[in-house]
Scaffold this motif. Sequence first.
Motif, PDB file in Angstrom:
ATOM      1  N   VAL A  62       0.863  -1.183   0.000  1.00 33.05           N
ATOM      2  CA  VAL A  62       0.000   0.000   0.000  1.00 33.05           C
ATOM      3  C   VAL A  62       0.900   1.233   0.000  1.00 33.05           C
ATOM      4  CG1 VAL A  62      -1.790   1.290   1.209  1.00 33.05           C
ATOM      5  CG2 VAL A  62      -1.831  -1.215   1.216  1.00 33.05           C
ATOM      6  N   ILE A  63       0.640   2.155  -0.944  1.00 32.35           N
ATOM      7  CA  ILE A  63       1.463   3.343  -1.121  1.00 32.35           C
ATOM      8  C   ILE A  63       0.597   4.585  -0.918  1.00 32.35           C
ATOM      9  CG2 ILE A  63       2.910   4.639  -2.736  1.00 32.35           C
ATOM     10  CD1 ILE A  63       3.492   2.023  -4.166  1.00 32.35           C
ATOM     11  N   ASP A  64       1.075   5.472  -0.041  1.00 32.85           N
ATOM     12  CA  ASP A  64       0.454   6.785   0.130  1.00 32.85           C
ATOM     13  C   ASP A  64       1.166   7.782  -0.774  1.00 32.85           C
ATOM     14  OD1 ASP A  64      -1.496   6.102   1.862  1.00 32.85           O
ATOM     15  OD2 ASP A  64      -0.536   6.880   3.680  1.00 32.85           O
ATOM     16  N   LEU A  65       0.389   8.614  -1.478  1.00 31.42           N
ATOM     17  CA  LEU A  65       0.941   9.542  -2.457  1.00 31.42           C
ATOM     18  C   LEU A  65       1.012  10.961  -1.898  1.00 31.42           C
ATOM     19  CD1 LEU A  65      -0.952   8.316  -5.663  1.00 31.42           C
ATOM     20  CD2 LEU A  65       1.264   7.567  -4.790  1.00 31.42           C
ATOM     21  N   GLU A  66       2.054  11.691  -2.292  1.00 37.36           N
ATOM     22  CA  GLU A  66       2.232  13.102  -1.919  1.00 37.36           C
ATOM     23  C   GLU A  66       1.503  13.961  -2.952  1.00 37.36           C
ATOM     24  OE1 GLU A  66       3.577  14.085   0.793  1.00 37.36           O
ATOM     25  OE2 GLU A  66       4.595  12.262   1.483  1.00 37.36           O
ATOM     26  N   VAL A  67       0.183  13.998  -2.841  1.00 35.91           N
ATOM     27  CA  VAL A  67      -0.633  14.659  -3.854  1.00 35.91           C
ATOM     28  C   VAL A  67      -0.408  16.173  -3.850  1.00 35.91           C
ATOM     29  CG1 VAL A  67      -2.993  15.060  -4.639  1.00 35.91           C
ATOM     30  CG2 VAL A  67      -2.349  12.837  -3.711  1.00 35.91           C
ATOM     31  N   GLU A  68      -0.282  16.766  -2.670  1.00 32.40           N
ATOM     32  CA  GLU A  68      -0.138  18.222  -2.585  1.00 32.40           C
ATOM     33  C   GLU A  68       1.242  18.677  -3.033  1.00 32.40           C
ATOM     34  OE1 GLU A  68      -1.075  19.392   1.358  1.00 32.40           O
ATOM     35  OE2 GLU A  68      -3.195  18.781   1.237  1.00 32.40           O
ATOM     36  N   SER A  69       2.263  17.894  -2.711  1.00 35.23           N
ATOM     37  CA  SER A  69       3.621  18.304  -3.076  1.00 35.23           C
ATOM     38  C   SER A  69       3.944  17.986  -4.536  1.00 35.23           C
ATOM     39  CB  SER A  69       4.644  17.612  -2.163  1.00 35.23           C
ATOM     40  OG  SER A  69       4.411  17.943  -0.806  1.00 35.23           O
ATOM     41  N   CYS A  70       3.426  16.914  -5.055  1.00 31.09           N
ATOM     42  CA  CYS A  70       3.734  16.469  -6.429  1.00 31.09           C
ATOM     43  C   CYS A  70       2.436  16.173  -7.172  1.00 31.09           C
ATOM     44  CB  CYS A  70       4.638  15.249  -6.413  1.00 31.09           C
ATOM     45  SG  CYS A  70       6.082  15.375  -5.348  1.00 31.09           S
ATOM     46  N   PRO A  71       1.630  17.166  -7.481  1.00 28.02           N
ATOM     47  CA  PRO A  71       0.326  16.891  -8.100  1.00 28.02           C
ATOM     48  C   PRO A  71       0.435  16.279  -9.491  1.00 28.02           C
ATOM     49  CG  PRO A  71       0.771  19.240  -8.101  1.00 28.02           C
ATOM     50  CD  PRO A  71       1.851  18.625  -7.286  1.00 28.02           C
ATOM     51  N   LYS A  72       1.339  16.784 -10.317  1.00 29.91           N
ATOM     52  CA  LYS A  72       1.440  16.272 -11.688  1.00 29.91           C
ATOM     53  C   LYS A  72       1.955  14.836 -11.701  1.00 29.91           C
ATOM     54  CE  LYS A  72       2.950  17.728 -16.285  1.00 29.91           C
ATOM     55  NZ  LYS A  72       1.571  17.942 -16.756  1.00 29.91           N
ATOM     56  N   THR A  73       2.940  14.543 -10.863  1.00 24.30           N
ATOM     57  CA  THR A  73       3.486  13.188 -10.802  1.00 24.30           C
ATOM     58  C   THR A  73       2.441  12.215 -10.290  1.00 24.30           C
ATOM     59  OG1 THR A  73       5.674  14.131 -10.348  1.00 24.30           O
ATOM     60  CG2 THR A  73       5.360  11.794  -9.892  1.00 24.30           C
TER      61      THR A  73
ATOM     62  N   ILE B 223      -2.220   8.603 -24.118  1.00 21.93           N
ATOM     63  CA  ILE B 223      -3.511   8.975 -24.709  1.00 21.93           C
ATOM     64  C   ILE B 223      -3.331   9.566 -26.099  1.00 21.93           C
ATOM     65  CG2 ILE B 223      -5.529  10.468 -24.446  1.00 21.93           C
ATOM     66  CD1 ILE B 223      -5.150  10.254 -21.422  1.00 21.93           C
ATOM     67  N   ASP B 224      -2.357  10.473 -26.232  1.00 23.20           N
ATOM     68  CA  ASP B 224      -2.110  11.173 -27.492  1.00 23.20           C
ATOM     69  C   ASP B 224      -0.644  10.979 -27.859  1.00 23.20           C
ATOM     70  OD1 ASP B 224      -2.061  12.769 -29.694  1.00 23.20           O
ATOM     71  OD2 ASP B 224      -2.409  14.663 -28.632  1.00 23.20           O
ATOM     72  N   LYS B 225      -0.378  10.215 -28.907  1.00 28.73           N
ATOM     73  CA  LYS B 225       0.993   9.891 -29.281  1.00 28.73           C
ATOM     74  C   LYS B 225       1.770  11.117 -29.761  1.00 28.73           C
ATOM     75  CE  LYS B 225       0.510   5.615 -28.293  1.00 28.73           C
ATOM     76  NZ  LYS B 225       1.189   5.068 -27.080  1.00 28.73           N
ATOM     77  N   SER B 226       1.082  12.170 -30.102  1.00 29.17           N
ATOM     78  CA  SER B 226       1.779  13.374 -30.531  1.00 29.17           C
ATOM     79  C   SER B 226       2.342  14.165 -29.352  1.00 29.17           C
ATOM     80  CB  SER B 226       0.847  14.267 -31.356  1.00 29.17           C
ATOM     81  OG  SER B 226      -0.282  14.680 -30.575  1.00 29.17           O
ATOM     82  N   SER B 227       1.892  13.870 -28.133  1.00 29.09           N
ATOM     83  CA  SER B 227       2.395  14.560 -26.945  1.00 29.09           C
ATOM     84  C   SER B 227       3.779  14.036 -26.596  1.00 29.09           C
ATOM     85  CB  SER B 227       1.437  14.343 -25.772  1.00 29.09           C
ATOM     86  OG  SER B 227       0.146  14.839 -26.064  1.00 29.09           O
ATOM     87  N   PRO B 228       4.579  14.817 -25.840  1.00 28.84           N
ATOM     88  CA  PRO B 228       5.913  14.358 -25.449  1.00 28.84           C
ATOM     89  C   PRO B 228       5.848  13.072 -24.624  1.00 28.84           C
ATOM     90  CG  PRO B 228       5.680  16.714 -25.081  1.00 28.84           C
ATOM     91  CD  PRO B 228       4.316  16.201 -25.409  1.00 28.84           C
ATOM     92  N   ARG B 229       6.885  12.273 -24.778  1.00 28.11           N
ATOM     93  CA  ARG B 229       6.923  10.989 -24.076  1.00 28.11           C
ATOM     94  C   ARG B 229       7.078  11.171 -22.573  1.00 28.11           C
ATOM     95  NH1 ARG B 229      11.439   6.220 -25.244  1.00 28.11           N
ATOM     96  NH2 ARG B 229      10.707   4.748 -23.643  1.00 28.11           N
ATOM     97  N   TYR B 230       7.825  12.160 -22.161  1.00 29.86           N
ATOM     98  CA  TYR B 230       8.080  12.400 -20.746  1.00 29.86           C
ATOM     99  C   TYR B 230       7.535  13.773 -20.345  1.00 29.86           C
ATOM    100  CZ  TYR B 230      11.496   8.689 -21.647  1.00 29.86           C
ATOM    101  OH  TYR B 230      12.096   7.518 -22.028  1.00 29.86           O
ATOM    102  N   PHE B 231       7.329  13.943 -19.045  1.00 30.94           N
ATOM    103  CA  PHE B 231       6.955  15.250 -18.510  1.00 30.94           C
ATOM    104  C   PHE B 231       8.040  15.708 -17.540  1.00 30.94           C
ATOM    105  CE2 PHE B 231       5.259  12.187 -15.511  1.00 30.94           C
ATOM    106  CZ  PHE B 231       5.489  12.750 -14.274  1.00 30.94           C
ATOM    107  N   THR B 232       8.010  16.987 -17.231  1.00 35.36           N
ATOM    108  CA  THR B 232       9.052  17.573 -16.389  1.00 35.36           C
ATOM    109  C   THR B 232       8.935  17.042 -14.964  1.00 35.36           C
ATOM    110  OG1 THR B 232       8.980  19.594 -17.722  1.00 35.36           O
ATOM    111  CG2 THR B 232      10.053  19.729 -15.559  1.00 35.36           C
ATOM    112  N   PRO B 233      10.020  16.505 -14.392  1.00 34.77           N
ATOM    113  CA  PRO B 233       9.954  15.941 -13.034  1.00 34.77           C
ATOM    114  C   PRO B 233       9.746  17.027 -11.986  1.00 34.77           C
ATOM    115  CG  PRO B 233      12.208  15.952 -13.839  1.00 34.77           C
ATOM    116  CD  PRO B 233      11.358  16.347 -14.991  1.00 34.77           C
TER     117      PRO B 233
END
Length: 437
Positions: free
Chosen positions: A13-24, A70-80
């Motif tokens: 079971v993993i708790d997520l840091e939603v407020e600190s890392c919303p995009k991740t 979802i959309d192959k035209s979008s970048p493969r990675y996002f900014t960490p």
Amino acid sequence: MSVLFETSLGDIVIDLEVESCPKTCENFLKLCKMYYYNLNAFFNVSKDFLAQTGDPTATGTGGECIWSYIDKSSPRYFTPELVPKLKHTHKGTVSMAIAPALEDGTKGGCGSQFFITLADNIDYLDGRHAVFGHVVEGFETLDKLNDVFVDDQGRPFKDVRIRHVVILDDPFPDPPGLIQPPSSPTRPPDNSTRIAEDEDPLATLPEEEEEERRRQAAARASALTLEMVGDLPFANVRPPENVLFVCKLNPVTRDEDLELIFSRFGTIMSCQVIRDKKTGDSLQYAFIEFDKREQAEQAYFKMQNVLVDDRRIWVDFSQSVARLNNTWSNNPKMGSRMGGGRGEREEGGRRSGYGGRDDLEETSRYRGSGGGRGRGDDYGMVFDLGDRDDRPRKRRSRSRDGERDGRKRKLSRSRSPPPRDRNKRSSRSRERQRSRR
């Protein structure tokens, strides 16, 4: 916000840091919702360091973010999202693996791969990878993961996989174009040659079961060999279940006798005592075909070791497929000719009959196309004796060699000396006898 991972070693079971890392966290939760991590393998496990997963190819070079999925035209990675206060201080820290920039111009960043630390105070990873969660339950599973046997590349010899992912809470709305699959995948996304996660390499079967498996493997190999040489129409053919093999018969037992005795169990389609092809003598075994399998089973149980014509017969189910082989050919073009309407027909452009049915059962395959008794009902055995009166006699054709032989006979007759007169011969003998006196 929590996520439950059901792995082959236990639950995490993993708790997520939603407020600190919303995009991740949004990327991670939406990939979980798309069953992206289901059946993924832990492809890199370093003892007392980390366990890495999230790559469908299990090579360390695959994976993409949810927006690229979802959309192959979008970048493969996002900014960490590197948050200084989130460090790899405690065992069970969950971080996104940051991919470096590629030579083709693809920018580095976070995709789908993540890892879980297996020890405390791993300062080396601080600032290099993005922490976004912590394990709150399942530390015994991490201990098992830490003790798995791996090769020199860090890949476990026995696959450790994420069997299923359950999202306990998701505060983010779905991005445009996201459509959840109806069910979880049933096959792993990678072509692994390792020991399967549900396989026990040290498990041993009882000796009887091992012997049975060896016999089955040997039988399959023999059947395949017979198919290759043409003795069987196809390797997975099995004998009919409505035909009995009866042996140890008295030589005087006839077809009619057996048919009368076995007819009390049901309708008999054919009953034949196999005889020598030349002499016509009984070989003391026979085949009896019933209309239904249940009738053959009842006769098998009731007639075993029964006294018939002062002989105790032996009854078993027939293992012969010789008759089936007479109606098949390994050449697909000859299939319709060899079938001859006996158990094979065309339905909607697809061949049916013996090859079109899984059970390969057709009672008519042991009877002639005419449906009557006689030559069409025999079993195609080596020693079958058909009706001799019905056999067409071969006409002798006079060839050139035959004409020459006839001329030689006439010539030899013409050169032979003429027969002597008996009266002359008797008179000469009398004269000789008188002269001697």
